[in-house]
Design a protein around this motif. Structure first.
Motif, mmCIF file in Angstrom:
data_model
loop_
_atom_site.group_PDB
_atom_site.id
_atom_site.type_symbol
_atom_site.label_atom_id
_atom_site.label_comp_id
_atom_site.label_asym_id
_atom_site.label_seq_id
_atom_site.Cartn_x
_atom_site.Cartn_y
_atom_site.Cartn_z
ATOM 1 N N LEU A 13 -11.399 15.951 67.335
ATOM 2 C CA LEU A 13 -12.629 15.344 67.829
ATOM 3 C C LEU A 13 -13.739 16.377 67.999
ATOM 4 O O LEU A 13 -13.574 17.375 68.702
ATOM 5 C CB LEU A 13 -12.349 14.650 69.171
ATOM 6 C CG LEU A 13 -13.486 13.784 69.717
ATOM 7 C CD1 LEU A 13 -13.780 12.644 68.756
ATOM 8 C CD2 LEU A 13 -13.135 13.249 71.098
ATOM 9 N N GLY A 14 -14.860 16.143 67.329
ATOM 10 C CA GLY A 14 -16.005 17.028 67.451
ATOM 11 C C GLY A 14 -15.860 18.380 66.788
ATOM 12 O O GLY A 14 -16.710 19.245 66.965
ATOM 13 N N GLN A 15 -14.795 18.536 66.015
ATOM 14 C CA GLN A 15 -14.542 19.830 65.382
ATOM 15 C C GLN A 15 -14.793 19.785 63.875
ATOM 16 O O GLN A 15 -15.102 18.734 63.316
ATOM 17 C CB GLN A 15 -13.082 20.258 65.643
ATOM 18 C CG GLN A 15 -12.720 20.374 67.095
ATOM 19 C CD GLN A 15 -13.551 21.408 67.808
ATOM 20 O OE1 GLN A 15 -13.641 22.556 67.372
ATOM 21 N NE2 GLN A 15 -14.184 21.019 68.906
ATOM 22 N N GLY A 16 -14.649 20.935 63.242
ATOM 23 C CA GLY A 16 -14.836 21.029 61.808
ATOM 24 C C GLY A 16 -13.615 20.575 61.041
ATOM 25 O O GLY A 16 -12.682 20.000 61.596
ATOM 26 N N LEU A 17 -13.639 20.840 59.755
ATOM 27 C CA LEU A 17 -12.549 20.446 58.864
ATOM 28 C C LEU A 17 -11.547 21.588 58.744
ATOM 29 O O LEU A 17 -11.900 22.690 58.351
ATOM 30 C CB LEU A 17 -13.091 20.101 57.483
ATOM 31 C CG LEU A 17 -14.076 18.941 57.412
ATOM 32 C CD1 LEU A 17 -14.650 18.817 56.022
ATOM 33 C CD2 LEU A 17 -13.400 17.648 57.826
ATOM 34 N N GLU A 18 -10.307 21.293 59.067
ATOM 35 C CA GLU A 18 -9.232 22.276 58.949
ATOM 36 C C GLU A 18 -8.453 21.985 57.677
ATOM 37 O O GLU A 18 -7.808 20.936 57.564
ATOM 38 C CB GLU A 18 -8.322 22.196 60.176
ATOM 39 C CG GLU A 18 -7.138 23.148 60.133
ATOM 40 C CD GLU A 18 -6.160 22.901 61.277
ATOM 41 O OE1 GLU A 18 -6.358 21.953 62.080
ATOM 42 O OE2 GLU A 18 -5.173 23.653 61.369
ATOM 43 N N PHE A 19 -8.509 22.902 56.710
ATOM 44 C CA PHE A 19 -7.789 22.723 55.449
ATOM 45 C C PHE A 19 -6.288 22.753 55.698
ATOM 46 O O PHE A 19 -5.782 23.628 56.411
ATOM 47 C CB PHE A 19 -8.190 23.823 54.472
ATOM 48 C CG PHE A 19 -7.335 23.904 53.248
ATOM 49 C CD1 PHE A 19 -6.308 24.829 53.160
ATOM 50 C CD2 PHE A 19 -7.544 23.041 52.190
ATOM 51 C CE1 PHE A 19 -5.511 24.915 52.036
ATOM 52 C CE2 PHE A 19 -6.756 23.115 51.054
ATOM 53 C CZ PHE A 19 -5.739 24.053 50.975
ATOM 54 N N LEU A 20 -5.578 21.826 55.080
ATOM 55 C CA LEU A 20 -4.115 21.791 55.204
ATOM 56 C C LEU A 20 -3.442 22.206 53.899
ATOM 57 O O LEU A 20 -2.647 23.141 53.861
ATOM 58 C CB LEU A 20 -3.649 20.390 55.610
ATOM 59 C CG LEU A 20 -4.138 19.875 56.962
ATOM 60 C CD1 LEU A 20 -3.614 18.458 57.202
ATOM 61 C CD2 LEU A 20 -3.730 20.798 58.087
ATOM 62 N N ILE A 21 -3.749 21.490 52.810
ATOM 63 C CA ILE A 21 -3.046 21.708 51.550
ATOM 64 C C ILE A 21 -3.865 21.086 50.436
ATOM 65 O O ILE A 21 -4.638 20.151 50.687
ATOM 66 C CB ILE A 21 -1.633 21.083 51.602
ATOM 67 C CG1 ILE A 21 -0.790 21.424 50.366
ATOM 68 C CG2 ILE A 21 -1.707 19.570 51.781
ATOM 69 C CD1 ILE A 21 0.677 20.988 50.491
ATOM 70 N N TYR A 22 -3.723 21.612 49.212
ATOM 71 C CA TYR A 22 -4.315 20.905 48.095
ATOM 72 C C TYR A 22 -3.357 20.858 46.918
ATOM 73 O O TYR A 22 -2.465 21.706 46.786
ATOM 74 C CB TYR A 22 -5.678 21.481 47.709
ATOM 75 C CG TYR A 22 -5.714 22.506 46.594
ATOM 76 C CD1 TYR A 22 -5.644 23.857 46.879
ATOM 77 C CD2 TYR A 22 -5.877 22.103 45.267
ATOM 78 C CE1 TYR A 22 -5.709 24.802 45.869
ATOM 79 C CE2 TYR A 22 -5.946 23.043 44.249
ATOM 80 C CZ TYR A 22 -5.871 24.395 44.558
ATOM 81 O OH TYR A 22 -5.941 25.327 43.557
ATOM 82 N N PHE A 23 -3.530 19.844 46.104
ATOM 83 C CA PHE A 23 -2.717 19.626 44.915
ATOM 84 C C PHE A 23 -3.591 19.715 43.667
ATOM 85 O O PHE A 23 -4.715 19.224 43.644
ATOM 86 C CB PHE A 23 -2.061 18.234 44.951
ATOM 87 C CG PHE A 23 -0.998 18.092 45.982
ATOM 88 C CD1 PHE A 23 -1.310 17.668 47.269
ATOM 89 C CD2 PHE A 23 0.328 18.376 45.679
ATOM 90 C CE1 PHE A 23 -0.321 17.537 48.234
ATOM 91 C CE2 PHE A 23 1.326 18.245 46.633
ATOM 92 C CZ PHE A 23 0.988 17.827 47.914
#
Lengths: 114, 110
Positions: free
Chosen positions: A39-49
């Motif tokens: 909530l109210g935070q930026g985007l945290e990258f997890l994984i990409y394919f």
């Protein structure tokens, strides 16, 4: 055409349960990304394919998190033994290819762990 | 490692005032994208900058890429309530990956 879709839109679960989040990318997009947004935070990258392979899993917070992609299309993000700190919006995005291509985001899955 | 800093974190302006958000990197960037996320929504692509010193305009929005390609800015002239949201820069960093900045939250008082 259709955009990126995610399901469920909302998920409430109890601490310790497993959850599966689904992402349907735009047809023909080879790259697929998972992000987490508190909530109210930026985007945290997890994984990409890229296709069915995951060249970068560096953002997965712990071994409770895993993801797979099959047929170069649908992806599933699984969180095992959920914790309250896992509560967030999980966003999926797809792009024609990896790298500099524009990312198109889905509406997200709002996860609440009680 | 490579880091991106976006400032300010938050800005509250009176409708009609201008607004600027900055994205700074310690390393040279090949390109940078900007996204907007409305409250309760998801990020939506706005623009991509590639060339040194590039300036692009979209109506009241002006995007700039620094001469050294280490920083970028988004300027909104005469803000409106429809401009409310979070603005993210997303440079392409090593590993051929877009990395989203922390975002600048814009609130507009009418």
């Amino acid at each position: 055409g259709a955009g990126v879709s995610q399901s469920p839109s909302n998920k409430v679960t109890e601490k310790g349960k497993d959850v599966e989040l689904r992402c349907d990318p735009i047809s023909g997009h080879t790259a697929l990304y998972w992000y987490r947004q508190s909530l109210g935070q930026g985007l945290e990258f997890l994984i990409y394919f890229q296709g069915n392979s995951a060249p970068d899993k560096s953002g997965l917070p712990s071994d409770r998190f895993s993801a797979e992609r099959t047929g170069g299309s649908v992806s599933t993000l699984t969180i095992q033994r959920t914790q309250q700190e896992d509560s967030a919006v999980y966003l999926c995005a797809s792009s024609l290819d990896a790298g500099w291509e524009t990312q198109y985001f889905g509406p997200g899955t709002r996860l609440l762990v009680l | 490692g490579q880091q991106v800093m976006q400032i300010p974190q938050y800005q509250h302006v009176q409708e009609g005032e201008d607004f600027t958000t900055y994205c700074n990197s310690s390393t040279t960037l090949s390109n940078i994208q900007w996204y907007k996320q409305r409250p309760g929504g998801h990020p939506v692509f706005l623009i991509q900058l590639v060339k040194s010193g590039e300036v692009k305009k979209q109506k009241r929005l002006t995007f700039q890429f620094g001469e050294a390609k280490k920083n970028s800015s988004l300027h909104i002239t005469a803000t409106q309530t429809t401009d409310v949201g979070t603005y993210f820069c997303a440079p392409l960093l090593r590993g051929n990956k877009l990395v989203f900045g922390a975002g600048t939250i814009l609130r507009v008082k009418s």
